[in-house]
Design an enzyme around this catalytic site. Structure first.
Site, mmCIF file in Angstrom:
data_model
loop_
_atom_site.group_PDB
_atom_site.id
_atom_site.type_symbol
_atom_site.label_atom_id
_atom_site.label_comp_id
_atom_site.label_asym_id
_atom_site.label_seq_id
_atom_site.Cartn_x
_atom_site.Cartn_y
_atom_site.Cartn_z
ATOM 1 N N GLU A 263 46.858 66.908 55.800
ATOM 2 C CA GLU A 263 45.662 66.579 55.022
ATOM 3 C C GLU A 263 45.235 65.203 55.494
ATOM 4 O O GLU A 263 45.945 64.219 55.288
ATOM 5 C CB GLU A 263 46.007 66.610 53.524
ATOM 6 C CG GLU A 263 44.781 66.544 52.631
ATOM 7 C CD GLU A 263 44.443 65.111 52.288
ATOM 8 O OE1 GLU A 263 43.514 64.573 52.933
ATOM 9 O OE2 GLU A 263 45.080 64.538 51.403
ATOM 10 N N CYS A 300 41.821 60.414 48.831
ATOM 11 C CA CYS A 300 41.257 61.216 49.911
ATOM 12 C C CYS A 300 40.060 62.025 49.437
ATOM 13 O O CYS A 300 39.296 62.530 50.251
ATOM 14 C CB CYS A 300 42.318 62.123 50.513
ATOM 15 S SG CYS A 300 43.310 62.999 49.303
#
Length: 504
Positions: A263, A300
């Site tokens: 990720e 994020c």
């Protein structure tokens, strides 16, 4: 009681120190020395994980569920120590660390309940048809099985939820895969306490200590040794695009390539549709500013880009966001390096063609204060650098001329973790036109909210097309994440005595 770090690695339940040490760089309080990881320690941890894999893969779902729950209990028992050292190391407030701990233990308990249910095994059965013509059909049974030892890289921005006992570790253990964790040097003390909790849980249950190892610190060669070790069968990673892509390439170049579940971040565009902008543009602008600055922008899922049709409604949206950001206090970032990268990113955006600074701040050291910029759609499309993530409290408004240009902007984005629609009922037609574009772009599409809260549940998807993540069919949050560390096996005509317990 305050935690005094022992500074050792945890290799198959044994505390091992190395001659070389590194010193932590806490935001506040005392620094401590920790042993430096080595490729030799990685080899020892991987050998232990590989040796225990057959036995751990054969454990019952109930045994693994109890392990997950006991790890959660042991983490909670160390809650005060985790909050104290975690806050000192990262600068995160105590309330944030306590909330993240609750998310981490809640995820462990959710996964325990999920594997008890057994649906994740995707069991299928085709009964034998011995009289079928022109050829008989054999007895066929299928289920998901664990893939082998898993390497997990701790994340810098989530010292609990995406680190030693975070989502990747929880998912791998739930699947029946031993884990070797490479701890993040930004919060080694926090990682140590959580690692001790996992060791204590294994001890309490009388389970094999080789199921888990934690290697602290070390240079690039330690991470490379971990992903290149032939005994590792998958990697879980949360971090930067550059670091993640380098590890991904190593996984692909192995004699036996393995999946790399990385990720890697996202700018998470937000589209403010015209009716919503007209009715509540200022309200949306203030809410966006709050989302941008949450946790010093170190999420994020931080919605770094807003797209709005130029005009008075856009002015109201931008003005409200700017006013809210101007009054936002500076916050401490997780590391000195992150703070420096944030400032460099702000300079890069400010230097972009046609970029106008609306809120500029002066921050140094480890602190970060918000920035706000705006640019026309034409200038944004012409400058790919403006589409790169800036990790921190920075927002960029893209002013488009009309609905068609808004769709054009949406089509220009690469893969994202999230995409947001701020919309009212009168925006349905435009939203309907945008939705296929956003579905193609992002792993999560939301309306009239902000993406910085990631629910841990059966339905959550935290992933997306590259570069948001390296595997578009996976998620690193939620119960579906367990499937990353499983593979389907078909059993043809096997006697019942040979079938896995869950399939017999």
């Amino acid at each position: 009681m305050p935690h005094t770090p022992h500074g050792a690695h945890l290799i198959a339940g044994e505390r091992i120190k190395t001659d070389a040490t590194f010193t932590s760089s806490p935001a506040t309080g005392a620094a401590f020395d920790y042993s430096v990881g080595t490729p030799a320690l990685v080899d020892q941890a991987c050998a232990a994980a590989d040796a225990v894999f057959p036995a751990f893969a054969a454990t019952t779902r109930e045994q693994r569920a109890l392990l997950l729950e006991t790890i959660a209990d042991q983490i909670d028992a160390r809650g005060d120590a985790i909050t104290e050292i975690g806050s000192a190391e990262t600068g995160l407030p105590a309330a944030r660390l306590q909330g993240e701990r609750g998310r981490t233990t809640g995820q462990l308990r959710l996964f325990a309940a999920h594997i008890r249910n057994g649906d994740y095994l995707d069991r299928r059965y085709d009964a034998a048809l011995p009289d079928r013509q022109p050829a008989p059909r054999p007895d066929l049974r299928m289920m998901q099985r664990p893939i082998g030892p898993v390497a997990v890289f701790g994340a810098s921005n989530f010292p609990l939820a995406f680190s030693v006992a975070g989502g990747d570790t929880a998912a791998a253990l739930a699947a029946g895969c031993p884990v070797v964790v490479k701890g993040h040097s930004a919060h080694p003390g926090t990682g140590e306490v959580v690692g001790d909790a996992i060791v204590a849980a294994l001890t309490e249950l009388g389970m094999d200590q080789r199921i888990f190892s934690l290697v602290q610190g070390g240079k690039r060669d330690v991470g490379e040794a971990l992903v290149k070790d032939a005994r590792i069968k998958a990697v879980g990673f949360t971090g930067s695009l550059g670091g993640g892509r380098a590890l991904y390439n190593l996984c692909a170049q192995r004699p036996e390539p393995i999946p790399f579940f990385g990720e890697l971040g996202s700018v998470n565009p937000m589209f403010v549709l015209p009716a919503a902008a007209n009715e509540r543009g200022a309200q949306i602008g203030g809410g966006w500013a709050g989302s941008l600055t949450m946790g010093a922008g170190q999420f994020c899922t931080n919605p770094g880009i807003a797209v709005v049709i130029d005009g008075p409604d856009a002015d109201a949206f931008v003005s409200a966001a700017a006013e809210a950001l101007k009054t936002s206090a500076a916050q401490t970032m997780l590391t000195d390096g992150m703070a420096a990268s944030f400032r460099d990113g702000a300079k890069r955006v400010a230097a972009g063609k046609g970029v106008k600074a609306l809120v500029e701040t002066s921050c140094d050291g480890r602190s970060a204060a918000p920035y706000l910029f705006e640019v026309s759609a034409t200038d944004w499309i012409a400058d790919h650098d403006l589409a790169e993530e800036v990790f921190g409290p920075l927002g960029l408004v893209i002013r488009v001329q009309d609905e068609a240009q808004m769709i054009e902007i949406a089509q220009s984005f690469t893969g994202q973790l999230t995409a947001t629609l701020q919309m009212d009922d009168a925006d349905i037609d435009l939203a309907r036109a945008l939705l296929p574009v956003l579905e193609k772009m992002a792993g999560r599409v939301l309306a009239n909210g902000f993406p910085t809260g990631v629910e841990v549940s059966d339905t959550m998807v935290h992933g997306g097309p590259y570069p948001a993540s390296t595997n578009f069919g996976a998620t690193s949050v939620g119960t579906l994440s367990i499937r990353r560390f499983l593979r389907p096996v078909c059993y043809q005509n096997l006697p019942a005595a040979l079938l896995p317990t869950d399939l017999a």
